[in-house]
Design a protein around this motif. Structure first.
Motif, mmCIF file in Angstrom:
data_model
loop_
_atom_site.group_PDB
_atom_site.id
_atom_site.type_symbol
_atom_site.label_atom_id
_atom_site.label_comp_id
_atom_site.label_asym_id
_atom_site.label_seq_id
_atom_site.Cartn_x
_atom_site.Cartn_y
_atom_site.Cartn_z
ATOM 1 N N ILE A 102 -16.184 42.160 -23.939
ATOM 2 C CA ILE A 102 -16.078 43.746 -23.399
ATOM 3 C C ILE A 102 -14.326 44.066 -23.412
ATOM 4 O O ILE A 102 -13.981 45.161 -23.569
ATOM 5 N N SER A 103 -13.790 43.038 -22.658
ATOM 6 C CA SER A 103 -12.580 43.353 -22.475
ATOM 7 C C SER A 103 -11.508 43.601 -23.479
ATOM 8 O O SER A 103 -10.788 44.377 -23.623
ATOM 9 N N GLY A 104 -11.779 42.682 -24.651
ATOM 10 C CA GLY A 104 -11.062 42.627 -25.889
ATOM 11 C C GLY A 104 -11.463 43.950 -26.683
ATOM 12 O O GLY A 104 -10.365 44.541 -27.104
ATOM 13 N N THR A 108 -9.341 47.454 -27.880
ATOM 14 C CA THR A 108 -8.775 47.627 -29.311
ATOM 15 C C THR A 108 -8.971 49.037 -29.503
ATOM 16 O O THR A 108 -10.011 49.738 -29.187
ATOM 17 N N PRO A 109 -7.679 49.450 -30.385
ATOM 18 C CA PRO A 109 -8.129 50.939 -30.852
ATOM 19 C C PRO A 109 -8.964 51.113 -31.628
ATOM 20 O O PRO A 109 -8.962 50.782 -32.945
ATOM 21 N N THR A 110 -10.062 51.704 -31.397
ATOM 22 C CA THR A 110 -11.340 51.695 -32.169
ATOM 23 C C THR A 110 -10.942 52.792 -33.538
ATOM 24 O O THR A 110 -11.712 52.488 -34.329
ATOM 25 N N VAL A 132 -18.725 56.086 -33.065
ATOM 26 C CA VAL A 132 -19.148 56.470 -31.843
ATOM 27 C C VAL A 132 -19.904 55.603 -30.887
ATOM 28 O O VAL A 132 -19.377 55.527 -29.686
ATOM 29 N N ILE A 133 -20.387 54.814 -31.474
ATOM 30 C CA ILE A 133 -21.136 53.549 -30.467
ATOM 31 C C ILE A 133 -19.924 52.808 -30.031
ATOM 32 O O ILE A 133 -19.991 52.525 -28.718
ATOM 33 N N PHE A 134 -18.947 52.372 -30.829
ATOM 34 C CA PHE A 134 -17.784 51.681 -30.246
ATOM 35 C C PHE A 134 -17.083 52.352 -28.841
ATOM 36 O O PHE A 134 -16.458 51.809 -28.260
#
Length: 256
Positions: A102-104, A108-110, A132-134
């Motif tokens: 979750i933290s990583g 992260t720039p999705t 969208v999910i990310f």
């Protein structure tokens, strides 16, 4: 009652005047100072562009595609996020297992992964749905866990002492306590989800509001570019207002 009506009327009037004043200033600046639609489109020009795109059916096509992508990604992310949040709040093992991910991934720039998703899934809707999910998943998960952890331990212990079952404690105490946080996460997800749809469509798509914005930018058609942006903004405002209405109905105790 009269004072409440005056207060509501005053707030609505202030909001209306703010919007009207902003649009009027925008119109004057674009007409008198910039005076070139290649750089800044006036609100009246944007309305004309929206009307023309609507009559041609192009606007409807773009809106439908973007709406499907957003709805699929948002619903999937919301369900998964709430389930993960419940799991992390109720199990230390689950939290320890999921917390690094979750933290990583949240950091992260999705958006930078969007081209990779398109490479894997093509330029169809599912690459946009994955973006969208990310973007929606992590605010929902984090807020759900935080909401469940704010439940008063003393209140839970008191209910246990009266013989309340785990399901009774969950539905009567834990869930109502977490609901404002869950709704806040879902509300945050609206803006992030819309951003995800547009950015993913900018990287590659056949249709959608992001595609409309990209085509308009390439052709220096500022009225149509702003038309796509305005439609997205209105959609975001409408959905956020809908969640505000839902929040008043589901968690009225959070309001004064």
């Amino acid at each position: 009652m009269a004072s409440l009506w005056r207060s509501v009327t005053s707030r609505n009037l202030a909001g209306t005047l703010s919007v009207v004043g902003g649009l009027t200033l925008w119109e004057l600046v674009s007409r008198l100072l910039v005076a070139n639609a290649l750089f800044l489109a006036a609100p009246t020009q944007i309305v004309q562009a929206i009307w023309a795109l609507t009559l041609s059916g192009e606007m409807e096509r773009h809106i439908v595609i973007s709406a499907i992508e957003f709805a699929l990604g948002y619903v999937i992310a919301s369900v998964i996020g709430v389930v993960l949040g419940f799991g992390m709040a109720n199990s230390a093992t689950v939290k320890q297992a999921l917390q690094p991910w979750i933290s990583g991934l949240y950091a992260t720039p999705t958006i930078a992964l969007a081209p990779l998703f398109i490479l894997w899934l093509g330029i169809g809707i599912w690459s946009k749905v994955l973006v969208v999910i990310f973007l929606v998943l992590f605010p929902v998960t984090i807020n759900t866990e935080a909401g469940l952890r704010t439940t008063s331990e003393r209140l839970i212990e008191m209910l246990k002492s009266f013989g309340a079952s785990r399901s009774q404690i969950f539905f009567k105490v834990s869930l109502p306590s977490a609901l404002p946080f869950i709704l806040a996460g879902l509300k945050l997800g609206i803006g992030r989800g819309l951003i995800g749809v547009v950015v993913a469509e900018l990287f590659g798509s056949r249709a959608g509001l992001g595609r409309l914005i990209s085509q308009s930018a390439d052709a220096f058609n500022m009225p149509e570019l702003f038309a796509g942006v305005i439609v997205l903004a209105v959609a975001g405002i409408a959905m956020t207002a809908g969640f505000g209405w839902l929040e008043k109905r589901l968690v009225p105790w959070t309001k004064d």
